[in-house]
Design a protein around this motif. Structure first.
Motif, PDB file in Angstrom:
ATOM      1  N   UNK A   1     -10.059   4.090  -3.268  1.00  0.00           N
ATOM      2  CA  UNK A   1     -11.062   4.092  -2.187  1.00  0.00           C
ATOM      3  C   UNK A   1     -10.467   4.147  -0.771  1.00  0.00           C
ATOM      4  N   UNK A   2      -9.161   4.118  -0.673  1.00  0.00           N
ATOM      5  CA  UNK A   2      -8.543   4.182   0.653  1.00  0.00           C
ATOM      6  C   UNK A   2      -8.126   5.612   1.000  1.00  0.00           C
ATOM      7  N   UNK A   3      -7.831   5.820   2.263  1.00  0.00           N
ATOM      8  CA  UNK A   3      -7.296   7.083   2.817  1.00  0.00           C
ATOM      9  C   UNK A   3      -8.332   8.181   3.023  1.00  0.00           C
ATOM     10  N   UNK A   4      -9.597   7.937   2.663  1.00  0.00           N
ATOM     11  CA  UNK A   4     -10.592   9.008   2.810  1.00  0.00           C
ATOM     12  C   UNK A   4     -10.693   9.483   4.259  1.00  0.00           C
ATOM     13  N   UNK A   5     -10.486   8.564   5.189  1.00  0.00           N
ATOM     14  CA  UNK A   5     -10.712   8.868   6.606  1.00  0.00           C
ATOM     15  C   UNK A   5      -9.551   9.582   7.289  1.00  0.00           C
TER      16      UNK A   5
ATOM     17  N   UNK B   1       0.857  -1.192   0.000  1.00  0.00           N
ATOM     18  CA  UNK B   1       0.000   0.000   0.000  1.00  0.00           C
ATOM     19  C   UNK B   1       0.894   1.244   0.000  1.00  0.00           C
ATOM     20  N   UNK B   2       0.574   2.200  -0.857  1.00  0.00           N
ATOM     21  CA  UNK B   2       1.387   3.413  -0.894  1.00  0.00           C
ATOM     22  C   UNK B   2       1.445   4.091   0.467  1.00  0.00           C
ATOM     23  N   UNK B   3       2.579   4.717   0.737  1.00  0.00           N
ATOM     24  CA  UNK B   3       2.731   5.385   2.026  1.00  0.00           C
ATOM     25  C   UNK B   3       2.604   6.893   1.858  1.00  0.00           C
ATOM     26  N   UNK B   4       2.352   7.537   2.957  1.00  0.00           N
ATOM     27  CA  UNK B   4       2.262   8.988   2.948  1.00  0.00           C
ATOM     28  C   UNK B   4       3.659   9.586   2.767  1.00  0.00           C
ATOM     29  N   UNK B   5       3.801  10.458   1.790  1.00  0.00           N
ATOM     30  CA  UNK B   5       5.105  11.109   1.572  1.00  0.00           C
ATOM     31  C   UNK B   5       5.254  12.322   2.492  1.00  0.00           C
ATOM     32  N   UNK B   6       4.263  13.171   2.462  1.00  0.00           N
ATOM     33  CA  UNK B   6       4.297  14.309   3.389  1.00  0.00           C
ATOM     34  C   UNK B   6       2.895  14.859   3.597  1.00  0.00           C
ATOM     35  N   UNK B   7       2.704  15.423   4.774  1.00  0.00           N
ATOM     36  CA  UNK B   7       1.412  16.039   5.096  1.00  0.00           C
ATOM     37  C   UNK B   7       1.400  17.439   4.494  1.00  0.00           C
ATOM     38  N   UNK B   8       0.349  17.738   3.765  1.00  0.00           N
ATOM     39  CA  UNK B   8       0.233  19.049   3.116  1.00  0.00           C
ATOM     40  C   UNK B   8      -0.505  20.031   4.032  1.00  0.00           C
TER      41      UNK B   8
ATOM     42  N   UNK C   1     -13.002  28.734  -1.597  1.00  0.00           N
ATOM     43  CA  UNK C   1     -11.956  27.724  -1.708  1.00  0.00           C
ATOM     44  C   UNK C   1     -11.156  27.728  -0.413  1.00  0.00           C
ATOM     45  N   UNK C   2     -10.888  26.545   0.126  1.00  0.00           N
ATOM     46  CA  UNK C   2     -10.075  26.489   1.341  1.00  0.00           C
ATOM     47  C   UNK C   2      -8.588  26.564   1.024  1.00  0.00           C
ATOM     48  N   UNK C   3      -8.113  25.711   0.124  1.00  0.00           N
ATOM     49  CA  UNK C   3      -6.672  25.674  -0.167  1.00  0.00           C
ATOM     50  C   UNK C   3      -6.386  25.461  -1.645  1.00  0.00           C
ATOM     51  N   UNK C   4      -5.298  26.089  -2.096  1.00  0.00           N
ATOM     52  CA  UNK C   4      -4.735  25.750  -3.405  1.00  0.00           C
ATOM     53  C   UNK C   4      -3.677  24.688  -3.187  1.00  0.00           C
ATOM     54  N   UNK C   5      -3.568  23.734  -4.111  1.00  0.00           N
ATOM     55  CA  UNK C   5      -2.545  22.700  -3.944  1.00  0.00           C
ATOM     56  C   UNK C   5      -1.674  22.597  -5.186  1.00  0.00           C
ATOM     57  N   UNK C   6      -0.449  22.086  -4.999  1.00  0.00           N
ATOM     58  CA  UNK C   6       0.443  21.893  -6.151  1.00  0.00           C
ATOM     59  C   UNK C   6      -0.002  20.697  -6.982  1.00  0.00           C
ATOM     60  N   UNK C   7       0.660  20.471  -8.094  1.00  0.00           N
ATOM     61  CA  UNK C   7       0.279  19.407  -9.021  1.00  0.00           C
ATOM     62  C   UNK C   7       0.800  18.049  -8.545  1.00  0.00           C
ATOM     63  N   UNK C   8       0.275  17.600  -7.437  1.00  0.00           N
ATOM     64  CA  UNK C   8       0.611  16.270  -6.903  1.00  0.00           C
ATOM     65  C   UNK C   8      -0.682  15.584  -6.480  1.00  0.00           C
TER      66      UNK C   8
ATOM     67  N   UNK D   1      -6.033  14.558   7.861  1.00  0.00           N
ATOM     68  CA  UNK D   1      -5.188  15.561   7.206  1.00  0.00           C
ATOM     69  C   UNK D   1      -5.178  15.290   5.703  1.00  0.00           C
ATOM     70  N   UNK D   2      -4.603  16.214   4.951  1.00  0.00           N
ATOM     71  CA  UNK D   2      -4.432  16.021   3.501  1.00  0.00           C
ATOM     72  C   UNK D   2      -2.955  15.786   3.246  1.00  0.00           C
ATOM     73  N   UNK D   3      -2.642  14.720   2.491  1.00  0.00           N
ATOM     74  CA  UNK D   3      -1.245  14.343   2.295  1.00  0.00           C
ATOM     75  C   UNK D   3      -0.961  13.950   0.850  1.00  0.00           C
ATOM     76  N   UNK D   4       0.327  14.048   0.503  1.00  0.00           N
ATOM     77  CA  UNK D   4       0.811  13.575  -0.797  1.00  0.00           C
ATOM     78  C   UNK D   4       1.247  12.125  -0.611  1.00  0.00           C
ATOM     79  N   UNK D   5       0.869  11.267  -1.553  1.00  0.00           N
ATOM     80  CA  UNK D   5       1.289   9.857  -1.464  1.00  0.00           C
ATOM     81  C   UNK D   5       2.694   9.677  -2.018  1.00  0.00           C
ATOM     82  N   UNK D   6       3.384   8.693  -1.477  1.00  0.00           N
ATOM     83  CA  UNK D   6       4.726   8.351  -1.948  1.00  0.00           C
ATOM     84  C   UNK D   6       4.618   7.639  -3.296  1.00  0.00           C
ATOM     85  N   UNK D   7       5.117   8.275  -4.381  1.00  0.00           N
ATOM     86  CA  UNK D   7       4.962   7.691  -5.711  1.00  0.00           C
ATOM     87  C   UNK D   7       5.686   6.343  -5.849  1.00  0.00           C
ATOM     88  N   UNK D   8       6.783   6.158  -5.146  1.00  0.00           N
ATOM     89  CA  UNK D   8       7.555   4.905  -5.221  1.00  0.00           C
ATOM     90  C   UNK D   8       6.711   3.724  -4.751  1.00  0.00           C
TER      91      UNK D   8
END
Ligand code: IMP
Ligand code: MG
Length: 187
Positions: free
Chosen positions: A170-174, A1-8, A152-159, A177-184
């Protein structure tokens, strides 16, 4: 399962920003009734958080959409418009009429804008008194069709992001926080 890369955006940042936006909406509609229309399933988390902070009379209803994109983009890949534009269809319609009502379409994220444009066309055909758009996240660099955005609450980068309603397969909805997934790790 992909991991969280960083919390946005942290839980605190999101809740703080939602309170600000809710304050703006409550002031704009000052004592008038507002119907929040959410898009299943992504916007449910944002809609309920927003609704709790509003100080005006509020009703809620939900729409379901299926878009004919083949798949969600893998984490780390820019989520491109893989289906042709306009290939969006309503899979669950509103339960109630919106005729003569102040309606706010509540979105999790506006990316290319195709989904929102389709929904605005669909809803405006039902003769609401007013029709606005409120989104948790706005990814402007990828916008293809211009849509009127009221809140609008937040603008986000292209990730590719997950959490607070947004999913990857369907995962991670819960996540709170909002996070970028680890692409690897994804795919
Ligand atoms: P649009 O029609 O391109 O604006 O697509 C909006 C929809 O694509 C959203 O309602 C989401 O379901 C999905 N989406 C776009 N970007 C992301 C993302 O980064 N994470 C999760 N879902 C996304
Ligand atoms: Mg989705």
């Amino acid at each position: 399962m992909p991991a969280i890369e960083r919390v946005l955006f942290t839980e605190e940042e999101i809740n703080h920003r939602i309170r600000q936006v809710a304050g703006q909406i409550s002031a704009d509609f000052a004592k008038r009734e507002l119907k929040l229309v959410g898009v299943l399933k992504g916007s449910v988390f944002f809609l309920t958080a927003l609704a709790r902070e509003l100080t005006i009379p509020v009703t809620v209803d939900f729409l379901g959409v299926s878009s004919f994109r083949h798949s969600q983009p893998a984490p780390g890949m820019a989520p491109g418009p893989q289906g042709s534009p306009g290939m969006v269809r309503i899979s669950k319609d509103l339960d109630e009429s919106i005729e003569g009502e102040n309606v706010l379409l509540v979105e999790d994220i506006i990316d290319t804008g195709f989904t929102t444009r389709y929904l605005l066309q669909h809803l405006s055909g039902r003769a609401p008194k007013s029709l606005g758009v409120c989104t948790l996240l706005d990814r402007t660099p990828r916008r293809i069709v211009q849509i009127p955005l009221d809140y609008r609450c937040f603008e986000i980068p292209d990730r590719f992001v997950v959490g607070f309603g947004l999913d990857y397969r369907q995962l991670y909805r819960n996540l709170k926080y909002v996070a970028v997934l680890n692409p690897e790790a994804g795919g």
